[in-house]
Design an enzyme around this catalytic site. Structure first.
Site, PDB file in Angstrom:
ATOM      1  CE  LYS A 122      -4.253  -1.888   1.964  1.00 25.71           C
ATOM      2  NZ  LYS A 122      -3.958  -3.290   1.790  1.00 25.71           N
ATOM      3  CE  LYS A 202      16.857 -17.020 -10.193  1.00 22.84           C
ATOM      4  NZ  LYS A 202      16.996 -15.630 -10.412  1.00 22.84           N
ATOM      5  CE  LYS A 205      23.947 -12.350  -6.840  1.00 20.14           C
ATOM      6  NZ  LYS A 205      24.478 -11.591  -7.958  1.00 20.14           N
TER       7      LYS A 205
HETATM    8  P1  ADP Z   1      20.557 -13.069  -8.582  1.00 22.02           P
HETATM    9  O1  ADP Z   1      19.171 -13.555  -8.890  1.00 22.02           O
HETATM   10  O2  ADP Z   1      21.141 -13.804  -7.425  1.00 22.02           O
HETATM   11  O3  ADP Z   1      20.650 -11.562  -8.421  1.00 22.02           O
HETATM   12  P2  ADP Z   1      21.801 -12.566 -11.118  1.00 22.02           P
HETATM   13  O4  ADP Z   1      20.551 -11.892 -11.549  1.00 22.02           O
HETATM   14  O5  ADP Z   1      23.008 -11.721 -10.864  1.00 22.02           O
HETATM   15  O6  ADP Z   1      21.464 -13.455  -9.828  1.00 22.02           O
HETATM   16  O7  ADP Z   1      22.155 -13.709 -12.173  1.00 22.02           O
HETATM   17  C1  ADP Z   1      23.318 -13.799 -12.981  1.00 22.02           C
HETATM   18  C2  ADP Z   1      23.173 -14.980 -13.934  1.00 22.02           C
HETATM   19  O8  ADP Z   1      22.990 -16.196 -13.205  1.00 22.02           O
HETATM   20  C3  ADP Z   1      21.958 -14.896 -14.874  1.00 22.02           C
HETATM   21  O9  ADP Z   1      22.283 -15.450 -16.137  1.00 22.02           O
HETATM   22  C4  ADP Z   1      20.915 -15.726 -14.196  1.00 22.02           C
HETATM   23  O10 ADP Z   1      19.952 -16.249 -15.085  1.00 22.02           O
HETATM   24  C5  ADP Z   1      21.765 -16.827 -13.596  1.00 22.02           C
HETATM   25  N1  ADP Z   1      21.118 -17.324 -12.358  1.00 22.02           N
HETATM   26  C6  ADP Z   1      20.921 -16.650 -11.207  1.00 22.02           C
HETATM   27  N2  ADP Z   1      20.284 -17.406 -10.293  1.00 22.02           N
HETATM   28  C7  ADP Z   1      20.058 -18.606 -10.892  1.00 22.02           C
HETATM   29  C8  ADP Z   1      19.443 -19.838 -10.477  1.00 22.02           C
HETATM   30  N3  ADP Z   1      18.944 -19.981  -9.268  1.00 22.02           N
HETATM   31  N4  ADP Z   1      19.379 -20.848 -11.382  1.00 22.02           N
HETATM   32  C9  ADP Z   1      19.904 -20.720 -12.612  1.00 22.02           C
HETATM   33  N5  ADP Z   1      20.503 -19.605 -13.075  1.00 22.02           N
HETATM   34  C10 ADP Z   1      20.592 -18.548 -12.234  1.00 22.02           C
END
Ligand code: ADP
Ligand code: TRP
Length: 332
Positions: A122, A202, A205
């Site tokens: 909200k 998933k 971070k």
């Molecule tokens: P986060 O979600 O931790 O911030 P990033 O966005 O920096 O991670 O991801 C960097 C690369 O790693 C991208 O190509 C993303 O698709 C891949 N990646 C991140 N988390 C996963 C996951 N859980 N499984 C598979 N690929 C991932």
């Protein structure tokens, strides 16, 4: 000429999801003779949407670079560089912004998720949304399109971004001629496309559920022990197809090891035993690279040298391509 490219945002120490979804497949592709050129970069300008501390920013950039090197990227075949070292990408970003309907950005997943969160809390819809976050997919499109990229190895969460890059390229090609921008394709490696985190969501971070790559052995063991499990008794048979531990194990172990652990699941395995088996394969995979990573981070001059070389190689390509694109779009 076939080019592969991918970027990792330096928002913290890379984790198992980054390794299996992006870094490992990219390193394998570099060694694949179907590709003539591989470009891997640290997407540091993307990290500016959230990182506010310059010290943290710099340390994260080094951490991502050291990760690629420690995991065995072949620097004679691949170009490793820092996104912000190539100013052409920002020139192209502006041009692409002028070709992108605002509505496309309203529909981008990460922006939409943030808005949704605000609605639930909200607060004002755009609370905490800066223009960097809003325009994130356009900078990412420029990253890809500047280098005439054909293939982008990424995790599943990035598919929409590649689709945006492709649709921007199509628009430019309709307006300025088919040779303006190369239309890129994502490459999703099924094996590591969705790495689960400690809580089964998933690994990311943003969920705080990661197993980061460069923990000490002791901490790695502790983290693996934190993986969520049910309360079934150790001797009860367990389903190997419904287990985060098994899913992660499969990404590291050899086929014979996988079969053996599956058998133990069916016989009835205690979670402690399963977690120990997982720790052992992950640790075996990471212990060599961990030492290289630590040495690189303790004396960063080697990373600086590698990134300097990468900058001049990437710059040469960027200048050449930008000259063509600029001419087609502006006449100059
Ligand atoms: P986060 O979600 O931790 O911030 P990033 O966005 O920096 O991670 O991801 C960097 C690369 O790693 C991208 O190509 C993303 O698709 C891949 N990646 C991140 N988390 C996963 C996951 N859980 N499984 C598979 N690929 C991932
Ligand atoms: N958006 C990607 C991520 O969050 C990082 C990234 C930036 C990227 N530019 C890119 C990935 C270009 C592939 C290609 O993970």
């Amino acid at each position: 000429m076939k080019t592969i490219l991918t970027g990792i945002k330096p928002t913290g120490t890379p984790h198992l999801g980054n390794l299996l979804g992006a870094i490992r497949p990219a390193i394998e592709l570099t060694n694949n003779s179907d590709f003539d050129r591989s470009l891997y970069f640290i997407a540091d300008s993307h990290a500016l949407t959230s990182i506010r501390d310059p010290k943290e920013y710099k340390e994260n950039v080094y951490s991502v670079a050291a990760t690629w090197i420690a995991l065995g990227l072949d620097l004679d075949k691949a170009i490793l560089f820092k996104q912000s070292d190539i100013p052409e990408v920002f020139e192209l970003t502006w041009m692409l912004q002028c070709l992108t309907p605002k509505g496309d950005m309203n529909r981008a997943h990460s922006y939409k998720a943030k808005v949704q969160q605000n609605i639930e809390n909200k607060t004002d819809e755009d609370h905490g949304v800066n223009m960097g976050l809003y325009n994130y997919p356009i900078l990412m499109s420029a990253d890809i399109l500047l280098y005439d990229t054909n293939i982008v190895p990424v995790g599943k969460d990035q598919i929409q971004h590649i689709e945006i890059a492709r649709s921007i390229a199509q628009r430019a090609n309709q307006l300025y001629g088919a040779s303006c921008l190369v239309e890129p394709q994502e490459l999703i490696q099924e094996a590591g496309a969705y790495v689960p985190g400690l809580d089964g969501r998933k690994m990311s971070k943003s969920y705080g559920n990661t197993i980061s790559l460069w923990e000490t052995e002791k901490k790695l063991r502790k983290l693996i022990n934190k993986i969520t499990t049910d309360s079934s008794a150790p001797e009860e048979p367990k389903n190997p197809d419904d287990s985060i531990i098994m899913d992660l194990y499969k990404l590291f172990a050899r086929p014979s090891e996988i079969q053996a652990l599956e058998k133990r699941y069916k016989e009835g395995i205690g979670w402690g035993e399963a977690k120990l088996a997982l720790f052992e394969v992950v640790n075996e995979y990471l212990s060599g690279p961990r030492e290289i990573y630590t040495n690189l981070m303790n004396d960063k001059t080697q990373i600086d040298k590698i990134l300097d070389r990468g900058r001049s190689q990437a710059k040469e390509l960027a200048e050449k391509n930008m000259k063509r694109i600029r001419k087609m779009i502006t006449g100059f």
